[in-house]
Structure formats: C-alpha cells, structure tokens
Motif scaffolding. Structure first.
Motif, PDB file in Angstrom:
ATOM      1  N   CYS A 140       0.844  -1.199   0.000  1.00 35.66           N
ATOM      2  CA  CYS A 140       0.000   0.000   0.000  1.00 35.66           C
ATOM      3  C   CYS A 140       0.883   1.255   0.000  1.00 35.66           C
ATOM      4  CB  CYS A 140      -0.967  -0.022   1.181  1.00 35.66           C
ATOM      5  SG  CYS A 140      -2.056  -1.453   1.208  1.00 35.66           S
ATOM      6  N   PHE A 141       0.759   2.098   1.015  1.00 37.92           N
ATOM      7  CA  PHE A 141       1.603   3.289   1.134  1.00 37.92           C
ATOM      8  C   PHE A 141       3.087   2.914   1.012  1.00 37.92           C
ATOM      9  CE2 PHE A 141       4.260   5.478   4.338  1.00 37.92           C
ATOM     10  CZ  PHE A 141       4.326   6.746   3.780  1.00 37.92           C
ATOM     11  N   GLY A 142       3.449   1.758   1.543  1.00 33.89           N
ATOM     12  CA  GLY A 142       4.841   1.316   1.484  1.00 33.89           C
ATOM     13  C   GLY A 142       5.302   0.998   0.076  1.00 33.89           C
ATOM     14  N   GLY A 143       4.387   0.496  -0.759  1.00 32.79           N
ATOM     15  CA  GLY A 143       4.755   0.251  -2.143  1.00 32.79           C
ATOM     16  C   GLY A 143       5.045   1.549  -2.869  1.00 32.79           C
ATOM     17  N   SER A 144       4.226   2.576  -2.604  1.00 29.59           N
ATOM     18  CA  SER A 144       4.481   3.902  -3.175  1.00 29.59           C
ATOM     19  C   SER A 144       5.836   4.426  -2.703  1.00 29.59           C
ATOM     20  CB  SER A 144       3.376   4.879  -2.765  1.00 29.59           C
ATOM     21  OG  SER A 144       2.101   4.408  -3.145  1.00 29.59           O
ATOM     22  N   THR A 145       6.167   4.141  -1.442  1.00 21.37           N
ATOM     23  CA  THR A 145       7.440   4.584  -0.882  1.00 21.37           C
ATOM     24  C   THR A 145       8.613   3.890  -1.564  1.00 21.37           C
ATOM     25  OG1 THR A 145       6.366   4.963   1.259  1.00 21.37           O
ATOM     26  CG2 THR A 145       8.764   4.829   1.248  1.00 21.37           C
ATOM     27  N   ALA A 146       8.473   2.592  -1.826  1.00 24.04           N
ATOM     28  CA  ALA A 146       9.529   1.857  -2.535  1.00 24.04           C
ATOM     29  C   ALA A 146       9.767   2.461  -3.913  1.00 24.04           C
ATOM     30  CB  ALA A 146       9.157   0.386  -2.643  1.00 24.04           C
ATOM     31  N   LEU A 147       8.686   2.855  -4.584  1.00 26.17           N
ATOM     32  CA  LEU A 147       8.834   3.510  -5.884  1.00 26.17           C
ATOM     33  C   LEU A 147       9.518   4.870  -5.754  1.00 26.17           C
ATOM     34  CD1 LEU A 147       5.358   2.638  -7.438  1.00 26.17           C
ATOM     35  CD2 LEU A 147       7.580   1.732  -8.145  1.00 26.17           C
ATOM     36  N   GLN A 148       9.114   5.641  -4.742  1.00 25.79           N
ATOM     37  CA  GLN A 148       9.753   6.941  -4.525  1.00 25.79           C
ATOM     38  C   GLN A 148      11.255   6.774  -4.287  1.00 25.79           C
ATOM     39  OE1 GLN A 148       8.684   9.845  -5.031  1.00 25.79           O
ATOM     40  NE2 GLN A 148       6.437   9.838  -4.850  1.00 25.79           N
ATOM     41  N   LEU A 149      11.634   5.713  -3.591  1.00 26.18           N
ATOM     42  CA  LEU A 149      13.050   5.449  -3.382  1.00 26.18           C
ATOM     43  C   LEU A 149      13.725   5.167  -4.725  1.00 26.18           C
ATOM     44  CD1 LEU A 149      15.483   4.949  -1.542  1.00 26.18           C
ATOM     45  CD2 LEU A 149      14.660   2.601  -1.205  1.00 26.18           C
ATOM     46  N   GLY A 150      13.071   4.378  -5.554  1.00 27.03           N
ATOM     47  CA  GLY A 150      13.622   4.109  -6.876  1.00 27.03           C
ATOM     48  C   GLY A 150      13.763   5.363  -7.712  1.00 27.03           C
ATOM     49  N   TYR A 151      12.825   6.310  -7.561  1.00 26.09           N
ATOM     50  CA  TYR A 151      12.862   7.555  -8.338  1.00 26.09           C
ATOM     51  C   TYR A 151      14.065   8.426  -7.986  1.00 26.09           C
ATOM     52  CZ  TYR A 151       7.912   6.494  -9.392  1.00 26.09           C
ATOM     53  OH  TYR A 151       6.734   5.902  -9.793  1.00 26.09           O
ATOM     54  N   THR A 152      14.686   8.179  -6.823  1.00 27.75           N
ATOM     55  CA  THR A 152      15.857   8.961  -6.427  1.00 27.75           C
ATOM     56  C   THR A 152      17.129   8.481  -7.113  1.00 27.75           C
ATOM     57  OG1 THR A 152      16.517   7.581  -4.534  1.00 27.75           O
ATOM     58  CG2 THR A 152      14.833   9.277  -4.135  1.00 27.75           C
ATOM     59  N   GLY A 153      17.050   7.354  -7.813  1.00 27.47           N
ATOM     60  CA  GLY A 153      18.246   6.782  -8.416  1.00 27.47           C
ATOM     61  C   GLY A 153      19.010   5.879  -7.469  1.00 27.47           C
ATOM     62  N   ALA A 154      18.354   5.440  -6.388  1.00 22.83           N
ATOM     63  CA  ALA A 154      19.004   4.569  -5.413  1.00 22.83           C
ATOM     64  C   ALA A 154      19.502   3.290  -6.084  1.00 22.83           C
ATOM     65  CB  ALA A 154      18.017   4.217  -4.299  1.00 22.83           C
ATOM     66  N   ASP A 155      20.612   2.776  -5.569  1.00 22.23           N
ATOM     67  CA  ASP A 155      21.234   1.572  -6.143  1.00 22.23           C
ATOM     68  C   ASP A 155      20.478   0.320  -5.722  1.00 22.23           C
ATOM     69  OD1 ASP A 155      23.290   2.824  -7.577  1.00 22.23           O
ATOM     70  OD2 ASP A 155      24.508   3.020  -5.768  1.00 22.23           O
ATOM     71  N   LEU A 156      19.320   0.130  -6.309  1.00 17.70           N
ATOM     72  CA  LEU A 156      18.479  -1.034  -6.042  1.00 17.70           C
ATOM     73  C   LEU A 156      18.495  -1.966  -7.241  1.00 17.70           C
ATOM     74  CD1 LEU A 156      15.391   0.855  -4.581  1.00 17.70           C
ATOM     75  CD2 LEU A 156      17.024  -0.508  -3.256  1.00 17.70           C
ATOM     76  N   ASP A 157      18.511  -3.256  -6.962  1.00 16.96           N
ATOM     77  CA  ASP A 157      18.421  -4.240  -8.035  1.00 16.96           C
ATOM     78  C   ASP A 157      16.979  -4.602  -8.336  1.00 16.96           C
ATOM     79  OD1 ASP A 157      21.365  -5.020  -8.445  1.00 16.96           O
ATOM     80  OD2 ASP A 157      21.117  -5.227  -6.282  1.00 16.96           O
ATOM     81  N   ALA A 158      16.105  -4.499  -7.340  1.00 19.93           N
ATOM     82  CA  ALA A 158      14.707  -4.881  -7.517  1.00 19.93           C
ATOM     83  C   ALA A 158      13.809  -4.016  -6.651  1.00 19.93           C
ATOM     84  CB  ALA A 158      14.510  -6.359  -7.161  1.00 19.93           C
ATOM     85  N   ILE A 159      12.610  -3.744  -7.162  1.00 13.82           N
ATOM     86  CA  ILE A 159      11.555  -3.060  -6.421  1.00 13.82           C
ATOM     87  C   ILE A 159      10.276  -3.865  -6.614  1.00 13.82           C
ATOM     88  CG2 ILE A 159      10.086  -0.994  -6.293  1.00 13.82           C
ATOM     89  CD1 ILE A 159      12.464   0.628  -7.339  1.00 13.82           C
ATOM     90  N   ALA A 160       9.543  -4.086  -5.533  1.00 14.04           N
ATOM     91  CA  ALA A 160       8.267  -4.790  -5.640  1.00 14.04           C
ATOM     92  C   ALA A 160       7.215  -4.061  -4.825  1.00 14.04           C
ATOM     93  CB  ALA A 160       8.393  -6.235  -5.152  1.00 14.04           C
ATOM     94  N   THR A 161       6.030  -3.899  -5.420  1.00 10.00           N
ATOM     95  CA  THR A 161       4.923  -3.261  -4.712  1.00 10.00           C
ATOM     96  C   THR A 161       3.719  -4.183  -4.682  1.00 10.00           C
ATOM     97  OG1 THR A 161       3.709  -2.201  -6.551  1.00 10.00           O
ATOM     98  CG2 THR A 161       5.722  -1.109  -5.781  1.00 10.00           C
ATOM     99  N   PHE A 162       2.929  -4.048  -3.622  1.00 13.47           N
ATOM    100  CA  PHE A 162       1.727  -4.847  -3.438  1.00 13.47           C
ATOM    101  C   PHE A 162       0.575  -3.911  -3.084  1.00 13.47           C
ATOM    102  CE2 PHE A 162       5.491  -7.180  -2.398  1.00 13.47           C
ATOM    103  CZ  PHE A 162       5.310  -8.438  -2.961  1.00 13.47           C
ATOM    104  N   HIS A 163      -0.498  -4.000  -3.857  1.00  7.17           N
ATOM    105  CA  HIS A 163      -1.687  -3.141  -3.718  1.00  7.17           C
ATOM    106  C   HIS A 163      -1.314  -1.711  -3.337  1.00  7.17           C
ATOM    107  CE1 HIS A 163      -1.418  -4.528   0.556  1.00  7.17           C
ATOM    108  NE2 HIS A 163      -1.426  -5.734   0.053  1.00  7.17           N
ATOM    109  N   ALA A 164      -0.449  -1.122  -4.171  1.00  9.79           N
ATOM    110  CA  ALA A 164       0.080   0.216  -3.877  1.00  9.79           C
ATOM    111  C   ALA A 164      -0.431   1.241  -4.871  1.00  9.79           C
ATOM    112  CB  ALA A 164       1.606   0.201  -3.919  1.00  9.79           C
ATOM    113  N   ALA A 165      -0.594   2.468  -4.393  1.00 16.66           N
ATOM    114  CA  ALA A 165      -0.780   3.588  -5.304  1.00 16.66           C
ATOM    115  C   ALA A 165       0.508   3.760  -6.097  1.00 16.66           C
ATOM    116  CB  ALA A 165      -1.106   4.861  -4.526  1.00 16.66           C
ATOM    117  N   LEU A 166       0.387   4.232  -7.327  1.00 11.19           N
ATOM    118  CA  LEU A 166       1.527   4.301  -8.240  1.00 11.19           C
ATOM    119  C   LEU A 166       1.810   5.749  -8.616  1.00 11.19           C
ATOM    120  CD1 LEU A 166       0.358   1.342 -10.513  1.00 11.19           C
ATOM    121  CD2 LEU A 166       1.998   1.244  -8.607  1.00 11.19           C
TER     122      LEU A 166
END
Length: 261
Positions: A140-166
């Motif tokens: 949910c809110f946490g999935g949106s947060t994971a995406l926001q982290l990805g939008y910063t250019g963070a060195d992540l190999d994978a992002i996964a969201t579950f029933h999240a706003a996009l």
C-alpha cells in the motif's frame, strides 16, 4: 543399520533447525531532528553478508504485519529492514488516523524520499548486509514509498509493490530507476485508478525500465493482509490466491536479481 542411519539423519536435521534462528532487533535512527525506530531481521545461521531488502509498511505504520513480512524474508536468507516512515515506530488502527499520517508524508515528497533513502542507508550499514545486492518492497503506502526510493536513483536491483498507489514519476525520475520493478495489483482495486496505472506504465516504458505489472483477478485493495476486512470496507479484503502468488513472484524476482534461495 538403516534405522540407525535414519535416526541420525533426523537428529542432524533437528539440530540444524535449532541452530538456525531469525534474530530481530530495533534500530533507532534519525532523519533531521526526528527519531525513527526500524526493525531488522536476519537468520544468524547464514554466514557472511547477504542481500538486503528494505521493507516499507502500509499506511497504518510499522505494525506487526510489516514486521512479519520482514521476518519471512529473513527466513529466505536475506537481511531485511522494516523502515519506520512516521517516527518513533508508531502505528495506528483507525483508517482516518492512517490516512492523515500517510497524507502528511506524501505532501512533502522531498522529505518522503529522504526518509526512504536514510532507511536504505541504515540497512546497507548492517554487517549482515551486502550493500551491492539490494531491493525495496512495500505494501500500500509502502509500495508507493519503494517507488519513490527508486525515483531517487538509489542503487536497487529490484523493487516490488503490493496493492500500492503508483505515483507518476517525472521523465527524469523514471530514467533514474535502476531496478527491475514488479507491481502486484488487485484487478478490482477501487483505490487505484486506471488513469494512474496507465500514466505510471507509460513513464516506465518510455524510460525502458523493466516492469512486470501483474493484475490479480478478483483481488481488491490490501489483498495480502489476512485481517484486511476488519474495518468493514468491502474494498479492502484478503485474497489467499493473490497473496500466495504475489509472494512467489517476489521470491522469484529476488532470486533472479539478488541471488539466494
């Protein structure tokens, strides 16, 4: 002899289970002048650094559900850190309170992203973590947060969201995503508009981001949460099939991008 060998094998298996134990601890950290209480989990039978996963909670806050998912990842051989996005490890029970707390964070995107970045840094600093193998997941809110982290250019190999706003990224934010992205969405989720889905998908496609968008038929919001219907909202209900399948998809993604079981 066969009976003895069988008994010995069972004994060794039992001993190995006893030795393997998921350890947890609360880690206090600061973002600006505010204190946060994250939750770390890892299997102490795993030797050396292993891939790390930062887990972002639902709009309720850092509750037992987020901690349980964190322990489940530790059982898979990862080190997982449940971030605290509200401060002081707080969580609430009423939707009105949850909406207010999540809304306050969403209103300041720079601060929202900063809290996510600091949480990832806390995970990377743990001796159990391999900082070159990282993922972010959220519900949910946490999935949106994971995406926001990805939008910063963070060195992540994978992002996964579950029933999240996009949240729709800018062109620059979409190009900054380094991770493979898995979105697990309830096909009948009335909280997530088709317009927001199409805008999100379009931006990631234009930026050539690897996106696996999975719609689960019959699933609504909060489909991974067993007690999602406790507030009487028919738009928030558990869906066992979607929960189990989305978890399998997550583990497959983590295995592909991070290694592990």
């Amino acid at each position: 002899m066969r009976a003895i060998a069988t008994s010995l094998a069972m004994l060794l298996f039992t001993v190995s289970l006893a030795q393997a134990e998921v350890k947890t601890k609360t880690i206090e950290y600061r973002v600006g002048d505010k204190t946060f209480d994250g939750y770390l989990a890892y299997d102490d039978s795993v030797e050396g650094p292993r891939p790390g996963i930062v887990v972002f909670h639902e709009w309720w806050g850092l509750n037992e559900y987020a901690k349980e998912r964190t322990r489940m990842l530790a059982e898979q051989g990862y080190v997982a850190f449940a971030a605290d996005m509200y401060g002081d490890g707080q969580f609430v029970e009423h939707p009105k309170d949850a909406g207010a707390m999540a809304g306050k964070v969403r209103a300041n995107v720079d601060e929202w992203q900063k809290r996510a970045v600091v949480a990832l840094d806390i995970l990377k600093a743990q001796p159990q973590c391999n900082p070159k193998k990282l993922a972010a997941i959220g519900y949910c809110f946490g999935g949106s947060t994971a995406l926001q982290l990805g939008y910063t250019g963070a060195d992540l190999d994978a992002i996964a969201t579950f029933h999240a706003a996009l949240p729709t990224p800018t062109e620059e934010q979409a190009k900054a995503i380094k991770a493979d992205v898995l979105v697990c969405n309830g096909a009948d989720d009335s909280f997530i508009s088709q317009e927001s889905i199409e805008a999100f998908q379009g931006k990631l496609k234009d930026a050539n981001v690897s996106l696996n968008f999975v719609n689960f038929p019959g699933a609504v919001h909060s489909f991974t949460v067993e007690d999602a219907g406790k507030h009487g909202n028919p738009g928030m209900q558990y869906n066992k099939a979607a929960d189990e399948k989305s978890w399998t998809l997550l583990l497959d993604l983590l295995k592909k991008d991070l290694g592990g079981k």
